[in-house]
Design a protein around this motif. Structure first.
Motif, PDB file in Angstrom:
ATOM      1  N   ARG A  90      14.152 -39.843  -2.450  1.00  0.00           N
ATOM      2  CA  ARG A  90      13.666 -38.472  -2.567  1.00  0.00           C
ATOM      3  C   ARG A  90      12.299 -38.426  -3.245  1.00  0.00           C
ATOM      4  NH1 ARG A  90      13.176 -34.998  -6.357  1.00  0.00           N
ATOM      5  NH2 ARG A  90      14.369 -36.183  -7.875  1.00  0.00           N
ATOM      6  N   LEU A  91      12.142 -39.203  -4.320  1.00  0.00           N
ATOM      7  CA  LEU A  91      10.860 -39.223  -5.019  1.00  0.00           C
ATOM      8  C   LEU A  91       9.746 -39.767  -4.133  1.00  0.00           C
ATOM      9  CD1 LEU A  91      12.081 -40.456  -8.509  1.00  0.00           C
ATOM     10  CD2 LEU A  91      11.123 -38.211  -7.975  1.00  0.00           C
ATOM     11  N   LEU A  92      10.045 -40.804  -3.368  1.00  0.00           N
ATOM     12  CA  LEU A  92       9.035 -41.351  -2.454  1.00  0.00           C
ATOM     13  C   LEU A  92       8.705 -40.358  -1.350  1.00  0.00           C
ATOM     14  CD1 LEU A  92      10.278 -45.037  -2.194  1.00  0.00           C
ATOM     15  CD2 LEU A  92       8.143 -44.247  -3.225  1.00  0.00           C
ATOM     16  N   ALA A  93       9.714 -39.679  -0.837  1.00  0.00           N
ATOM     17  CA  ALA A  93       9.482 -38.689   0.217  1.00  0.00           C
ATOM     18  C   ALA A  93       8.702 -37.491  -0.308  1.00  0.00           C
ATOM     19  CB  ALA A  93      10.818 -38.229   0.803  1.00  0.00           C
ATOM     20  N   ASP A  94       8.847 -37.186  -1.600  1.00  0.00           N
ATOM     21  CA  ASP A  94       8.106 -36.069  -2.201  1.00  0.00           C
ATOM     22  C   ASP A  94       6.666 -36.435  -2.532  1.00  0.00           C
ATOM     23  OD1 ASP A  94      10.295 -34.482  -1.969  1.00  0.00           O
ATOM     24  OD2 ASP A  94      10.884 -34.601  -4.082  1.00  0.00           O
ATOM     25  N   GLY A  95       6.288 -37.693  -2.314  1.00  0.00           N
ATOM     26  CA  GLY A  95       4.897 -38.082  -2.498  1.00  0.00           C
ATOM     27  C   GLY A  95       4.615 -38.911  -3.731  1.00  0.00           C
ATOM     28  N   LEU A  96       5.640 -39.327  -4.471  1.00  0.00           N
ATOM     29  CA  LEU A  96       5.407 -40.182  -5.626  1.00  0.00           C
ATOM     30  C   LEU A  96       4.968 -41.561  -5.137  1.00  0.00           C
ATOM     31  CD1 LEU A  96       5.583 -40.087  -8.703  1.00  0.00           C
ATOM     32  CD2 LEU A  96       7.859 -41.054  -8.521  1.00  0.00           C
ATOM     33  N   ARG A  97       4.014 -42.161  -5.861  1.00  0.00           N
ATOM     34  CA  ARG A  97       3.478 -43.455  -5.447  1.00  0.00           C
ATOM     35  C   ARG A  97       4.535 -44.546  -5.517  1.00  0.00           C
ATOM     36  NH1 ARG A  97      -1.242 -45.654  -8.596  1.00  0.00           N
ATOM     37  NH2 ARG A  97       0.118 -45.129 -10.299  1.00  0.00           N
ATOM     38  N   ALA A  98       4.445 -45.472  -4.571  1.00  0.00           N
ATOM     39  CA  ALA A  98       5.296 -46.654  -4.581  1.00  0.00           C
ATOM     40  C   ALA A  98       4.513 -47.802  -5.201  1.00  0.00           C
ATOM     41  CB  ALA A  98       5.723 -47.017  -3.172  1.00  0.00           C
ATOM     42  N   CYS A  99       5.181 -48.656  -5.927  1.00  0.00           N
ATOM     43  CA  CYS A  99       4.542 -49.818  -6.542  1.00  0.00           C
ATOM     44  C   CYS A  99       3.989 -50.719  -5.444  1.00  0.00           C
ATOM     45  CB  CYS A  99       5.558 -50.573  -7.388  1.00  0.00           C
ATOM     46  SG  CYS A  99       4.940 -52.121  -8.066  1.00  0.00           S
ATOM     47  N   THR A 100       2.759 -51.167  -5.605  1.00  0.00           N
ATOM     48  CA  THR A 100       2.157 -52.038  -4.602  1.00  0.00           C
ATOM     49  C   THR A 100       2.621 -53.480  -4.761  1.00  0.00           C
ATOM     50  OG1 THR A 100       0.232 -52.364  -6.034  1.00  0.00           O
ATOM     51  CG2 THR A 100       0.101 -50.610  -4.391  1.00  0.00           C
ATOM     52  N   HIS A 101       3.297 -53.784  -5.869  1.00  0.00           N
ATOM     53  CA  HIS A 101       3.781 -55.143  -6.092  1.00  0.00           C
ATOM     54  C   HIS A 101       5.146 -55.362  -5.430  1.00  0.00           C
ATOM     55  CE1 HIS A 101       4.545 -58.933  -8.090  1.00  0.00           C
ATOM     56  NE2 HIS A 101       5.674 -58.453  -8.566  1.00  0.00           N
ATOM     57  N   CYS A 102       6.100 -54.482  -5.711  1.00  0.00           N
ATOM     58  CA  CYS A 102       7.471 -54.686  -5.212  1.00  0.00           C
ATOM     59  C   CYS A 102       7.769 -53.909  -3.936  1.00  0.00           C
ATOM     60  CB  CYS A 102       8.483 -54.322  -6.297  1.00  0.00           C
ATOM     61  SG  CYS A 102       8.457 -52.588  -6.785  1.00  0.00           S
ATOM     62  N   ARG A 103       6.914 -52.979  -3.553  1.00  0.00           N
ATOM     63  CA  ARG A 103       7.010 -52.202  -2.305  1.00  0.00           C
ATOM     64  C   ARG A 103       8.402 -51.569  -2.097  1.00  0.00           C
ATOM     65  NH1 ARG A 103       2.490 -50.598  -0.851  1.00  0.00           N
ATOM     66  NH2 ARG A 103       3.536 -50.003   1.027  1.00  0.00           N
ATOM     67  N   PRO A 104       8.804 -50.633  -2.976  1.00  0.00           N
ATOM     68  CA  PRO A 104      10.114 -49.999  -2.783  1.00  0.00           C
ATOM     69  C   PRO A 104      10.156 -49.129  -1.533  1.00  0.00           C
ATOM     70  CG  PRO A 104       8.920 -48.902  -4.530  1.00  0.00           C
ATOM     71  CD  PRO A 104       8.127 -50.120  -4.153  1.00  0.00           C
ATOM     72  N   ASP A 105       9.012 -48.607  -1.097  1.00  0.00           N
ATOM     73  CA  ASP A 105       9.008 -47.806   0.124  1.00  0.00           C
ATOM     74  C   ASP A 105       9.391 -48.650   1.332  1.00  0.00           C
ATOM     75  OD1 ASP A 105       6.697 -49.280  -0.194  1.00  0.00           O
ATOM     76  OD2 ASP A 105       5.366 -47.753   0.619  1.00  0.00           O
TER      77      ASP A 105
END
Length: 147
Positions: A90-105
């Motif tokens: 939900r947080l990722l879909a709402d536009g919160l940044r994803a970590c560029t190291h672990c790539r949770p998106d």
């Protein structure tokens, strides 16, 4: 056979007492190390599992969320809280940044469509944009203008 031992009974008894004291010290140390190893193993067994997903929190009174991380990400800061998979999505879909190291998106299969589709070709800047225009303080001094 035992030529290096003292010949008299008094010194042999002293030597035996001294070795018995050392054996008692060694046995006490062995018991303490075994107890410590048991405590370490008990602590490892009771340690809660790491969270699957975390949210890095910002600074300030409200501490707004800053980034979503996988639970095993070492790039996450100290200010974080555990979240479940649904909240991370939900947080990722709402536009919160994803970590560029672990790539949770990528791990959560969340596709970022906030920027819209990418153009087929990037616009090429005209030649006027490539020229550098000198700033006034970089121009050579004019002979008619006083310094």
């Amino acid at each position: 056979m035992f030529d290096d031992l003292p010949p008299d009974l008094e010194r042999l008894h002293t030597l035996r007492v001294w070795h018995a004291m050392w054996l008692a010290r060694i046995d006490a140390k062995i018991a303490a190390v075994r107890q410590r190893q048991k405590e370490i193993e008990r602590g490892r067994a009771r340690r809660p599992p790491p969270p699957e997903w975390t949210v890095e929190l910002g600074m300030g009174a409200g501490r707004p969320p800053v980034q979503v991380h996988a639970g095993d990400c070492h790039a996450a800061g100290k200010r974080r809280r555990a979240v479940d998979q649904a909240e991370a999505r939900r947080l990722l879909a709402d536009g919160l940044r994803a970590c560029t190291h672990c790539r949770p998106d990528t791990r959560l299969n969340v596709i970022d469509l906030s920027d819209g589709p990418a153009p087929a070709t990037a616009p090429v800047p005209s030649e006027g944009h490539l020229r550098c225009i000198p700033l006034p303080h970089h121009r050579p001094p004019s002979p008619t203008r006083p310094r």
